[in-house]
Scaffold this motif. Structure first.
Motif, mmCIF file in Angstrom:
data_model
loop_
_atom_site.group_PDB
_atom_site.id
_atom_site.type_symbol
_atom_site.label_atom_id
_atom_site.label_comp_id
_atom_site.label_asym_id
_atom_site.label_seq_id
_atom_site.Cartn_x
_atom_site.Cartn_y
_atom_site.Cartn_z
ATOM 1 N N ARG A 280 -11.679 13.378 -12.350
ATOM 2 C CA ARG A 280 -10.307 14.215 -12.578
ATOM 3 C C ARG A 280 -10.567 15.086 -13.766
ATOM 4 N NH1 ARG A 280 -5.657 12.352 -16.519
ATOM 5 N NH2 ARG A 280 -4.144 14.140 -16.150
ATOM 6 N N VAL A 281 -10.207 16.361 -13.496
ATOM 7 C CA VAL A 281 -10.186 17.585 -14.078
ATOM 8 C C VAL A 281 -9.036 18.025 -14.575
ATOM 9 C CG1 VAL A 281 -10.789 20.058 -14.037
ATOM 10 C CG2 VAL A 281 -12.239 18.122 -12.633
ATOM 11 N N VAL A 282 -8.945 18.113 -15.981
ATOM 12 C CA VAL A 282 -7.583 18.950 -16.732
ATOM 13 C C VAL A 282 -8.203 20.077 -17.232
ATOM 14 C CG1 VAL A 282 -6.081 18.372 -18.558
ATOM 15 C CG2 VAL A 282 -6.916 16.367 -17.221
ATOM 16 N N ASP A 283 -7.333 21.165 -16.811
ATOM 17 C CA ASP A 283 -7.702 22.505 -17.369
ATOM 18 C C ASP A 283 -6.548 22.967 -18.615
ATOM 19 O OD1 ASP A 283 -9.198 24.970 -16.985
ATOM 20 O OD2 ASP A 283 -7.462 25.752 -16.757
ATOM 21 N N TRP A 284 -7.244 23.405 -19.756
ATOM 22 C CA TRP A 284 -6.403 23.979 -20.767
ATOM 23 C C TRP A 284 -7.031 25.589 -20.675
ATOM 24 C CZ3 TRP A 284 -7.949 20.069 -25.257
ATOM 25 C CH2 TRP A 284 -7.299 18.838 -24.862
ATOM 26 N N PHE A 285 -5.701 26.253 -20.920
ATOM 27 C CA PHE A 285 -6.022 27.807 -20.916
ATOM 28 C C PHE A 285 -5.924 27.946 -22.325
ATOM 29 C CE2 PHE A 285 -3.964 32.015 -21.380
ATOM 30 C CZ PHE A 285 -5.028 32.699 -20.618
#
Length: 381
Positions: free
Chosen positions: A332-337
């Motif tokens: 699972r990948v979560v992206d934070w900008f």
């Protein structure tokens, strides 16, 4: 998260005002009820001041540290625990709060709002007493904060109560309180012309004690109050639920995120940080703003994010590494900008730090149930 500077300044202002109100107000009450018995009046004044100190430090300590005293703020900056800028603002708030507290006490007892004290307090014995009083106060603060920080409010209050009696000056031990008492022609007052010499020896006594305890307890200056070094991939426990925080250089965003996560996580959960093109060291501006809130990243080493490392994780949180991050099927990948803090002004880096902190709180709350202890208030950093 550490409260904003504005909130901390208000806490210092209000806390110092209440302290001075307690000192002057109890002095007026004691003087009126003691029928001329100075010993009884001083006893009542000292007990009320000590009791108020316990309550005020407990109430405002979590917000500002409850300095209420310019010598404490100065010495905190001297040891690197508070920035010089924040310390200067603290001191201004304390002096202003002291003058406000004097007015509040006078209004409660139908005294003139301000009146110059006619109570002489001068001479070598008085000044030496103030040096001793402040030296002892700082010794109590530094000694207790290093070993039994939760006892500081009680130790400080007990010391001040006692110092009312064993010092010839009755232990003013606080420049802000000293100045405020000069504008109170009451039992607790001091002549305005005696104030400068008192303040000089108060700062001198505080510095002397701080220098001594910096030698006695080297960790006072070398370590922040809370020390956290994020886990590295080399010591990752594969039996634990693992979050990897990744950015490009592993020198800023990902280091801060992993530090916050590990600060709050329960046993059984861990975080590491890594980067697709790791730098040689954590960005200096990042280390500075994290140290401000008690997290030491001085020994954190940027490391490479590889597919092998990523496969050990349960969740990968990315922050700007984009397609350079390894792809692991099923991970699972979560992206934070988030913007890169490298080379940015400290105020900008603080905003990035605070946003990362909020993101970590949300992650702990919504994504990893059971990882965050309900006993930990994540707003307290």
């Amino acid at each position: 998260m550490k409260p904003s500077l504005a909130r901390r300044l208000v806490a210092e202002l209000v806390g110092t005002a209440f302290l001075v109100t307690a000192v002057i107000g109890s002095g007026v009450m004691a003087d009126r009820l003691s029928a001329g018995n100075a010993a009884i009046a001083l006893l009542a004044n000292s007990i009320a001041t000590g009791a108020a100190l316990v309550a005020l430090i407990l109430a405002f300590g979590p917000i500002s540290g409850a300095h209420f005293n310019p010598v404490v703020s100065m010495c905190d900056a001297f040891l690197g625990k508070t920035s010089k800028r924040d310390s200067a603002f603290y001191m201004a708030a304390q002096f202003l709060g002291g003058l406000m507290g004097s007015a509040v006490a006078h209004l409660m007892f139908s005294e003139p709002l301000y009146s110059l004290s006619q109570h002489p307090r001068h001479g070598a014995s008085q000044l030496f007493s103030e040096f001793v009083a402040v030296f002892g106060l700082m010794a109590i603060i530094w000694g207790c904060s290093s070993t039994r920080a939760n006892m500081v409010p009680f130790a400080v209050a007990a010391y001040i109560t006692a110092a009312y009696w064993f010092t010839a000056s009755t232990s003013f031990a606080n420049p802000a309180v000293t100045l405020a008492r000069a504008f109170s022609n009451t039992f607790a007052g001091i002549r305005l012309q005696d104030v400068p010499a008192f303040i000089v020896v108060q700062f001198g006594g505080a510095l002397a004690a701080t220098v001594l305890f910096r030698w006695l307890l080297p960790e006072l200056a070398n370590q922040p109050r809370k020390v956290l070094i994020p886990r590295s991939a080399e010591i990752m426990d594969t039996k634990m639920r693992t979050y990897i925080f990744a950015c490009v250089h592993n020198a800023g965003r990902s280091q801060m995120a992993a530090a916050f996560f590990n600060l709050y996580a329960q046993p059984g959960c861990q975080a590491i940080s890594a980067g697709t093109a790791p730098a040689k060291q954590v960005h200096p501006e990042v280390a500075i703003v994290m140290r401000e809130i008690g997290i030491d990243l001085s020994e954190a080493k940027p490391q490479l994010l590889t597919a092998e490392v990523a496969r050990l994780a349960d969740v990968l949180v990315t922050m700007g590494c984009g397609e350079a991050c390894p792809f692991v099927p099923g991970l699972r990948v979560v992206d934070w900008f988030l913007p890169d803090p490298k080379g940015e002004p400290l105020d900008t880096v603080r905003k990035i730090r605070d946003q990362i902190h909020e993101n970590v709180k949300d992650l702990l709350k919504n994504d990893c149930a059971g990882c965050c202890s309900p006993l930990v208030d994540i707003r307290s950093v």
